[in-house]
Enzyme design. Structure first.
Site: not given
Length: 288
Positions: A9, A135
């Site tokens: 990401k 995350d």
């Protein structure tokens, strides 16, 4: 044996609002996946042991590994007596601000949900992921999303406009805890999360480029001047927008025109050992 993809990401925005009573920071982040991914292979075993095999020797193969923690958490929460052998084929740089470990953990949660027939929803898996790392909840979903709270509250957003992403990681590792520990909330210029969300909803590439922002960037750049050099070079070579992802040290550049990609990629190879040219990948959640 079962396979799961674990995409990296990037943070289009990362803002820190305040420190919470639990010691974590309240954040607002717009994150999206890119087409750089680890491969996670899960093989069932009869004994309850969790085994980690990694393609890179510096990846931990014990409880320090987030994929191990994900498997152990499912065993404990749901009384699973079976074991699993987890093979990690690493492509995402380690300790890079790209959520490689978190994405491996998320892929492990999704894969074991199938392998062990737990029938958990994506929301339930994301809630479990929040117990492992900030995350992991986003990585369970994938795609593009606004993450709030300490990162565990996920709201799906439209995919960014199509473009190339150049990723460059200097030969250093950064501790997220150290970066947050050096953050002075009284002096930061907050990222404009609302403007980024508007840009994504309008599919406006130029506005997306003009509203990228990361409040951790200045902290990391003060401690690691290599990040400053990378940013300057990426701008010089012609990226449309340049930002550090997460707590760093990886810097990414957004590039609309494919013809510019080779010049930026080749130029950065002189400054940085790890450079990747990938497509933006955040169009769908993992389970769409």
């Amino acid at each position: 044996m079962l396979y799961e993809k674990a995409p990296a990401k990037i943070n289009l925005t990362l803002d820190v609002l305040h420190k919470r009573p639990d010691g974590f920071h309240e954040v607002e982040m717009v994150m999206t996946t890119v087409d750089l991914a680890d491969r996670v292979w899960l093989r069932p075993t009869d004994k309850g042991k969790i085994t980690i095999k990694a393609s890179e020797r510096y990846v931990p193969n014990d409880r320090k590994n987030l994929a191990y923690q994900a498997a152990e958490l499912l065993q404990i929460e749901y009384g699973i007596t079976n074991g699993v052998e987890i093979t990690l084929e690493k492509s995402i740089p380690v300790a890079a601000g790209l959520a490689g470990g978190s994405s491996d953990a998320a892929a492990t949660l999704r894969g074991l949900n199938r392998l062990w027939d737990l029938k958990l929803s994506l929301r339930e898996l994301a809630a479990l992921g929040a117990k492992i790392g900030s995350d992991v909840s986003f990585c369970v979903h994938g795609g593009t999303a606004l993450a709030t709270g300490r990162g565990e509250k996920i709201e799906t957003l439209p995919a960014p406009p199509n473009c190339w992403v150049i990723l460059a990681k200097p030969a250093i590792s950064v501790s997220t805890g150290d970066i947050y520990g050096n953050l002075d909330l009284s002096t930061i210029d907050h990222a404009d999360t609302g403007a980024m969300i508007d840009a994504l909803r309008m599919g406006d590439y130029e506005k997306m480029c003009s509203t990228v922002g990361n409040v951790l960037e200045n902290v990391t750049m003060q401690l690691y001047p290599q990040v400053v050099v990378l940013k300057e070079q990426m701008k010089k070579f012609g990226a449309d927008a340049v930002l550090m992802s997460g707590s760093g040290p990886t810097v990414f550049g957004l590039v609309k025109h494919e013809s510019r990609v080779p010049r930026i990629y080749n130029g950065l190879k002189g400054f940085c050992p790890e450079v990747y040219a990938v497509r933006m990948g955040g169009g769908h959640s993992i389970l769409d």
